[in-house]
Design a protein around this motif. Structure first.
Motif, PDB file in Angstrom:
ATOM      1  N   GLN A 248       0.829  -1.205   0.000  1.00  0.00           N
ATOM      2  CA  GLN A 248       0.000   0.000   0.000  1.00  0.00           C
ATOM      3  C   GLN A 248       0.868   1.263   0.000  1.00  0.00           C
TER       4      GLN A 248
ATOM      5  N   GLN B 162       2.131   1.780  -3.509  1.00  0.00           N
ATOM      6  CA  GLN B 162       1.081   2.347  -4.350  1.00  0.00           C
ATOM      7  C   GLN B 162       0.947   3.851  -4.139  1.00  0.00           C
TER       8      GLN B 162
ATOM      9  N   GLU C 179       1.662   6.834  -7.015  1.00  0.00           N
ATOM     10  CA  GLU C 179       0.658   7.840  -7.373  1.00  0.00           C
ATOM     11  C   GLU C 179       1.234   9.249  -7.308  1.00  0.00           C
TER      12      GLU C 179
ATOM     13  N   LEU D  89      -4.436  -0.784 -10.478  1.00  0.00           N
ATOM     14  CA  LEU D  89      -4.021  -1.370  -9.211  1.00  0.00           C
ATOM     15  C   LEU D  89      -4.919  -2.537  -8.808  1.00  0.00           C
TER      16      LEU D  89
ATOM     17  N   VAL E 195      -7.665   1.421  -2.017  1.00  0.00           N
ATOM     18  CA  VAL E 195      -7.545   1.381  -3.475  1.00  0.00           C
ATOM     19  C   VAL E 195      -8.915   1.573  -4.122  1.00  0.00           C
TER      20      VAL E 195
END
Length: 420
Positions: free
Chosen positions: A223, A226, A230, A245, A252
């Motif tokens: 996480q 991610q 971004e 994703l 998400v």
């Protein structure tokens, strides 16, 4: 039986963000209706055509191919998965398309430091200029080759990220050795410290290392990775990344929903303009709306293929996951049901027209299509809400046999910082 829909008042859903309203106003004021139609279609076309190329590189045997498969939501044995093995199986850069987003390509790169690909020639041989960012993978310590590769990527003004894979194997080994004295968080901190210290010795300043298991992406640092990815992308590429994703946390799902909602006005405006034309009733928009709803289901992993892949990963049946899908959109809407929803949204047309004039005054010259704008906006907005709720319920059902506490910890992360 289909779930009863409650859209609420139009005022509660038709609220176009200020920057989107400005863009829409500029389009309508500067062009004829035909030109506006072409421009809106062009905006949507550019969004759908936006490419994202992710390079996964590292030493041979680090688990690059398995990580590529995990990013695509696939297992190593699934159809279309990247080849894996105990020896180096990738000799040339191999592009693997995302299962539902063909413009997203994840590249499985040859292992660095092998006989055929020494790091000095590596960047030229694999044509590194084509990639948006790079993920440098190691399964044990990061070494000189990793640091040298990172310096070369930095010189190219590109982003790169260090990923330490196979931490699940390390934790299992520590569990067997330490037994009652085992502390997972302490072991993870030791691994992270060891990785960063080796990179610092090789000249990397303040390296960020993400600890992952390709077989359990919902755990550890995925996480955080991610969120970091971004932040490195802007505009359309960021939107495409979000849609690509895996749906492994509530965060998400929420981010996907918010990103998709930012583009509803384009679909609604296009429907509005089409309906304002002679002999083009609101039902002329049905094929476009059906395609949009199908793409939403895929984005949230609620299509049959995605559910089947998830079910095999968590050792359950697709039937059990489908039990959690209760919305009309999630169960499957046909053309007649879409028409019925549009008719419901058009009820009280004068009130809706007044609302449009108040919220979106630039549509004043398209009175015939203004009602369609409201109806389509309501349909797509509520559909995203319902599908996101279904996706969250499927997620909880899928991971109910997994580490519940770890999943809940990730779900408590605040997704709002990217949308303030």
């Amino acid at each position: 039986m289909a779930q009863r829909r409650d859209h609420g008042s139009p005022m509660s859903v038709v609220h176009v963000q200020e920057e989107d309203l400005l863009e829409m106003s500029t389009l309508l004021k500067s062009s004829a209706v035909v030109d506006v139609t072409d421009k809106v279609q062009s905006l949507l076309g550019k969004l759908e055509a936006t490419t994202l190329d992710i390079a996964v590189t590292g030493e041979s045997g680090a688990g690059k191919s398995t990580f590529v498969n995990a990013l695509r939501g696939l297992g190593d044995d699934d159809f279309g998965a990247a080849r894996t093995g105990v020896t180096e199986t990738t000799t040339v850069p191999m592009a693997y398309q995302h299962p539902t987003l063909p413009t997203v390509r994840i590249w499985d790169m040859p292992g660095i430091g092998t006989y055929n690909f020494q790091v000095d020639q590596y960047l030229k041989l694999v044509n590194f200029e084509r990639y948006d960012f790079f993920i440098i993978v190691a399964s044990e310590r990061f070494r000189e080759n990793h640091a040298r590769l990172a310096r070369n990527i930095r010189d190219m003004k590109k982003h790169f990220y260090f990923v330490r894979t196979k931490v699940d194997q390390d934790l299992n080994a520590c569990t067997r050795r330490k037994k009652t004295q085992f502390n997972e968080e302490m072991v993870l901190n030791e691994i992270r410290t060891d990785c960063t210290s080796w990179l610092e010795k090789e000249g990397e300043q303040d390296p960020k290392v993400f600890l992952l298991s390709s077989f359990e992406l919902h755990k550890y640092d995925f996480q955080k990775l991610q969120n970091t990815l971004e932040q490195s992308l802007d505009g359309q590429k960021r939107h495409v990344l979000l849609l690509s994703l895996p749906n492994i946390t509530d965060e998400v799902i929420v981010k996907k929903k918010k990103s998709l909602k930012r583009h509803i006005w384009k679909k609604a405006l296009l429907s509005c303009i089409i309906s304002a034309m002679p002999s083009k009733p609101v039902h002329f928009n049905i094929p476009m709306l059906m395609n949009t709803l199908r793409s939403y289901k895929q984005n949230f992993g609620l299509d049959d293929e995605s559910l089947g892949t998830l079910a095999s990963k968590v050792n359950t049946s697709t039937y059990h996951l489908k039990e959690e899908i209760t919305s009309q959109e999630g169960q499957g809407m046909n053309e007649e049901s879409v028409k019925a929803v549009l008719r419901m949204a058009v009820v009280g047309s004068q009130a809706a027209a007044n609302l449009v004039e108040e919220q979106v005054p630039v549509l004043g010259n398209l009175v015939a299509g203004a009602i369609t704008f409201v109806a389509v906006y309501i349909l797509l907005n509520s559909s995203l809400d319902n599908l996101a709720k279904d996706a969250q319920k499927v997620l909880r059902r899928a991971f109910s046999t997994e580490d519940e506490e770890k999943l809940e910890a990730y779900q408590k992360l605040d997704p709002g910082f990217l949308y303030d």
